[in-house]
Write an enzyme that holds these catalytic residues in place. Structure first.
Site, PDB file in Angstrom:
ATOM      1  N   CYS A 101     -12.825   1.789  16.013  1.00  0.00           N
ATOM      2  CA  CYS A 101     -11.778   0.978  15.888  1.00  0.00           C
ATOM      3  C   CYS A 101     -10.243   1.073  17.429  1.00  0.00           C
ATOM      4  O   CYS A 101     -10.500   0.581  17.478  1.00  0.00           O
ATOM      5  CB  CYS A 101     -10.749   1.344  14.304  1.00  0.00           C
ATOM      6  SG  CYS A 101     -10.514   3.028  14.122  1.00  0.00           S
ATOM      7  N   LYS A 111       1.051  -1.445  -0.086  1.00  0.00           N
ATOM      8  CA  LYS A 111       0.475  -0.244  -0.084  1.00  0.00           C
ATOM      9  C   LYS A 111       1.264   1.446  -0.197  1.00  0.00           C
ATOM     10  O   LYS A 111       0.592   2.370  -0.070  1.00  0.00           O
ATOM     11  CB  LYS A 111      -1.097  -0.206   1.332  1.00  0.00           C
ATOM     12  CG  LYS A 111      -1.998  -1.450   1.119  1.00  0.00           C
ATOM     13  CD  LYS A 111      -3.062  -0.598   2.322  1.00  0.00           C
ATOM     14  CE  LYS A 111      -2.725  -1.084   3.706  1.00  0.00           C
ATOM     15  NZ  LYS A 111      -2.715  -2.757   3.356  1.00  0.00           N
ATOM     16  N   GLY A 141      -5.417   1.703  13.165  1.00  0.00           N
ATOM     17  CA  GLY A 141      -5.816   1.481  12.076  1.00  0.00           C
ATOM     18  C   GLY A 141      -5.118   2.213  11.288  1.00  0.00           C
ATOM     19  O   GLY A 141      -4.332   2.006   9.900  1.00  0.00           O
ATOM     20  N   GLN A 142      -5.538   4.065  11.408  1.00  0.00           N
ATOM     21  CA  GLN A 142      -5.458   4.522  10.752  1.00  0.00           C
ATOM     22  C   GLN A 142      -4.089   5.548  10.486  1.00  0.00           C
ATOM     23  O   GLN A 142      -4.023   5.485  11.841  1.00  0.00           O
ATOM     24  CB  GLN A 142      -6.772   5.751  10.325  1.00  0.00           C
ATOM     25  CG  GLN A 142      -8.344   4.623   9.747  1.00  0.00           C
ATOM     26  CD  GLN A 142      -9.578   5.803  10.122  1.00  0.00           C
ATOM     27  OE1 GLN A 142     -10.192   6.216   9.007  1.00  0.00           O
ATOM     28  NE2 GLN A 142      -9.811   6.171  11.299  1.00  0.00           N
TER      29      GLN A 142
END
Ligand code: SF4
Length: 756
Positions: free
Chosen positions: A176, A87, A380-381
């Site tokens: 999350c 990614k 997560g982000q």
């Protein structure tokens, strides 16, 4: 390894052919390894930046030529040592995907049609003003994202809480990381981990629980594998109902039944006590004990965990008592243990309790505040921590760990923001799920959604899709159409990443800068520009005086100086030169802080003792006594299996970005992993469509029959908009963090053909 319908070899060939010579390099025993592009496309200039994707927050070098990003590679001077995953290397491609949003749109006669910015913003401001005047400030809301820059989340929070006067500000980090935040706040008094990535290089035991690090934080995983390679006796323990790629490299894999973590950790604490692994100095000088709001003692804890012996817990968790004993021994006896976790732990109805207990295991054994010894949640982000948690852009929160329910905290922020006392409402706003419930009831009239796709990412998704239809919805995003845009009354095109610039903060509290390098496509604008214009049109222009990312950052860092998060010394000038700085960093010559709460290392910690848990009034961290509760969505004869959801290595969230990449289009995400025993029992055949049904809804996925999952549990990625597995998923929330229990959905399965 297979990714969707491609084998790994096929994926490599495809990527190499399509994306200008992508090369997989480095060790691949642990995960996919790391990527570079060769030969590099000639560039005019290289610029330091940060990956747009996960909370690992890898430093990257961005090559620009003729006003376009033409190359991306890992930054060898950043914490990731030059490595990036697939990614990361595709950060170039994501700017130029099909379906970039180019101009504003207004819904007319049921269709979104092109409009000017003036038309769109006039309509938005008119509808927000009308709702506020007619129904009060709590009739409007902001729903944000851990993918916005810090400056954007900070400005939205200030506009809604200090300007409009509502605490209806929340965002997707509620889905999350809320339980991790609630765990840290209740144990240490303040949010965010106390450790850092450097601890990986010193740990002798990794306790990885509820995290598929190899797939979801690949560069963190590579660093763990480096440690294992350089010191092979390093122990890796993985707790996960799936035999993930992370679990395959573990020395111990506990294939736990979903939602039983509290029982397991209680049993481990029982073992710590039984084997004499308790750090008595910690207990006597640095800890207090609580059960809910009631004070308790260490003796109470001993009696409490005596109910959770490994023999009693083993059948609850579906693991061997012997394994629990061994794992507890290895955790405690190690020189330095580092726990790593993420959504597997957080997305449970007892997510906060589970987080508190992981922190407790470190506090009780003294595996904390030393190199390699720390509890450490992964985000997560790219900016859930710095952007949303630190700025307090959540319904109950205010900046730097303050909360709206505390009168002193409100007064401090009213003074710092220069608004009259009493301006900030004492009433917490709607958390994420409650916000969409309020939309379903018609209590929210106007909602601004930025940089996120709740029509797909919320649990019980169909219910909330209907709710969105009842609300005047303004959606700002870089890609059109998202699932959420289908319900928008106004759609605003946003700039993305290096088209706007701003500050991200990753899992280890490192603030780092993404520079603006290129212009956004079409008429797209930064989310900050959209918020500033909304403030002006609603009459709050005097409040929102900072209008550029650097001006907002300056205001924000100066506000932090009045808090234990103090990062007043992290100026834009520093961020332009340095590879990010870990806060606290109160002065411009402070190098940043690797380990919080340790006097001599953390500038906010006072005294000469081992610790100063200064987030707590008494300077002591809290160990909570927690009981395992029954599942929030129990299995039954009708729904005999538990569905857990997650991600695959290559894709990002709801596919709004990576789903547009030609390079990844064959990586399928609409599958359900089923154990052969369950496949046999329910007549499921590998590769064939399977109907998954819960008490909330149904979805059709393709069966993938595999022993990589515990019997009784099924797994699906949440990426696919067509499959929309979140229709099925549990929307019960943790009572403290309000995070939904995505990992606890009782389901049944049958061949889709039998449902016709
Ligand atoms: S590990 Fe995360 S931050 Fe690093 S390159 Fe991959 S997606 Fe980007």
């Amino acid at each position: 390894m297979e990714s969707g319908k491609l084998t790994r070899r096929e994926l490599l060939q495809r990527l190499s052919a399509l994306a200008g010579g992508l090369i997989l390099t480095g060790p691949i025993s642990g995960c996919e390894g790391f990527w570079r592009r060769e030969p590099a496309i000639p560039v005019d200039s290289w610029h330091k930046g940060v990956c747009r994707f996960c909370g690992t927050g890898c430093g990257i070098m961005i090559g620009v030529r003729d006003g376009k990003v033409v190359d991306v590679k890992g930054d060898e001077y950043a914490h990731n040592r030059g490595r990036i995953c697939i990614k990361g290397v595709l950060n170039r491609e994501i700017l130029y995907v099909r379906d970039r949003a180019l101009y504003p749109m207004i819904r007319r006669n049921g269709r979104l049609e092109r409009a000017s910015w003036d038309e769109a913003m006039s309509l938005v401001a008119e509808r927000f003003r009308e709702a506020i005047d007619r129904y009060g400030p709590d009739s409007v809301a902001f729903y944000g994202s851990g993918q916005l820059f810090t400056e954007e989340s900070y400005t939205a929070n200030k506009l809604f809480k200090a300007g409009i006067g509502t605490n209806n500000v929340d965002g997707n980090p509620r889905l999350c990381m809320a339980s991790a935040a609630a765990g840290y706040i209740s144990v240490f008094g303040k949010d965010e981990p106390m450790g850092c990535y450097e601890d990986i290089d010193y740990a002798t035991c990794f306790f990885i629980t509820g995290s598929n690090t190899a797939d979801c934080h690949p560069i963190v995983w590579e660093r763990i594998m480096d440690r294992k390679r350089s010191r092979p006796e390093t122990v890796i323990i993985v707790v996960d109902p799936r035999r993930t790629r992370t679990a395959r490299h573990a020395d111990y894999h506990l294939a736990i039944r979903p939602g039983t973590d509290v029982a397991l950790y209680n049993a481990m604490i029982y073992e710590f006590i039984r084997n004499g692994f308790i750090d008595q100095d910690m207990v006597e000088n640095y800890l207090t004990f609580r059960e809910g709001d009631a004070e308790r003692t260490f003796e109470d804890l001993k009696r409490h965990v005596a109910q959770y012996t490994p023999e009693r817990v083993a059948p609850v968790c579906g693991v061997d008592a012997r394994q629990i004993e061994e794992v507890a021994y290895l955790f405690a006896a190690s020189e330095a243990t580092m726990s790593i976790w993420t959504m597997g732990l957080n997305q449970q109805a007892q997510g906060t309790a589970a987080n508190r207990l992981v922190n407790a295991m470190h506090l009780l054994t003294g595996h904390i505040g030393r190199p390699g010894a720390t509890p450490f949640s992964l985000t997560g982000q790219p900016n859930a921590g710095g952007g949303v948690r630190d700025t307090g852009a959540l319904a109950h929160a205010l900046p730097n760990g303050r909360v709206v329910a505390n009168p002193q905290h409100r007064a401090e922020m009213e003074d710092l923001w220069g608004v009259p006392r009493g301006r900030i409402s004492p009433k917490p706003g709607y958390h994420a799920v409650a916000m969409f419930e309020a939309m379903a009831r018609g209590d929210l009239k106007c909602v601004l959604i930025m940089g996120t796709n709740p029509a797909q990412s919320l649990p019980h998704a169909e219910r909330y899709r209907e709710a969105m239809q009842r609300t005047f919805l303004v959606v700002a995003d870089a890609i059109y159409p998202t699932e959420t845009a289908q319900f928008a009354d106004v759609f605003l095109p946003s700039a993305m990443w290096v088209e706007k610039g701003g500050v991200f903060s990753q899992s280890e509290r490192r603030y780092h800068l993404v520079p603006k390098l290129v212009e956004p496509p079409g008429e797209a604008r930064s989310d900050l520009e959209i918020l500033v214009e909304l403030a002006d049109r609603l009459g709050y222009g005097d409040l929102i005086k900072a209008r550029t990312p650097e001006e907002v950052w300056d205001e924000w860092r100066q506000i932090s100086a009045h808090s234990p998060y103090n990062f007043a010394g992290i100026t834009y000038e520093r961020l332009k030169k340095e590879r990010g700085v870990l806060w606290p960093a109160p002065t411009e010559d402070h190098p940043g802080t690797c380990r919080r709460y340790v006097p001599g290392e953390d500038p906010m910690a006072k005294g000469t003792g081992r610790f100063d848990f200064y987030g707590r009034p008494d300077g002591r961290a809290v160990v909570y006594l927690e009981h395992q509760q029954p599942s929030s969505d129990p299995r039954s004869d009708e729904y005999p299996l538990t569905l857990v959801t997650g991600r695959v290595y290559e894709h990002w969230h709801t596919l709004t970005i990576t789903g547009k990449l030609e390079e990844l289009e064959d990586i399928t995400t609409d599958f359900l992993v089923v154990h052969p025993r369950d496949a046999h029992r329910y007549g499921i055949r590998d590769g064939e469509p399977v109907l998954v049904e819960s008490r909330r809804g149904r979805a059709v996925l393709k069966a993938r029959v595999s022993t990589d999952i515990t019997p009784g549990v099924v797994f699906a990625p949440f990426h696919s908009p067509e499959a929309l597995v979140n229709r099925v998923v549990n929307n019960t929330v943790d009572p403290i963090s309000k995070e939904p229990a995505f990992k606890e959905s009782a389901v049944r399965i049958r061949p889709a053909s039998s449902a016709a």
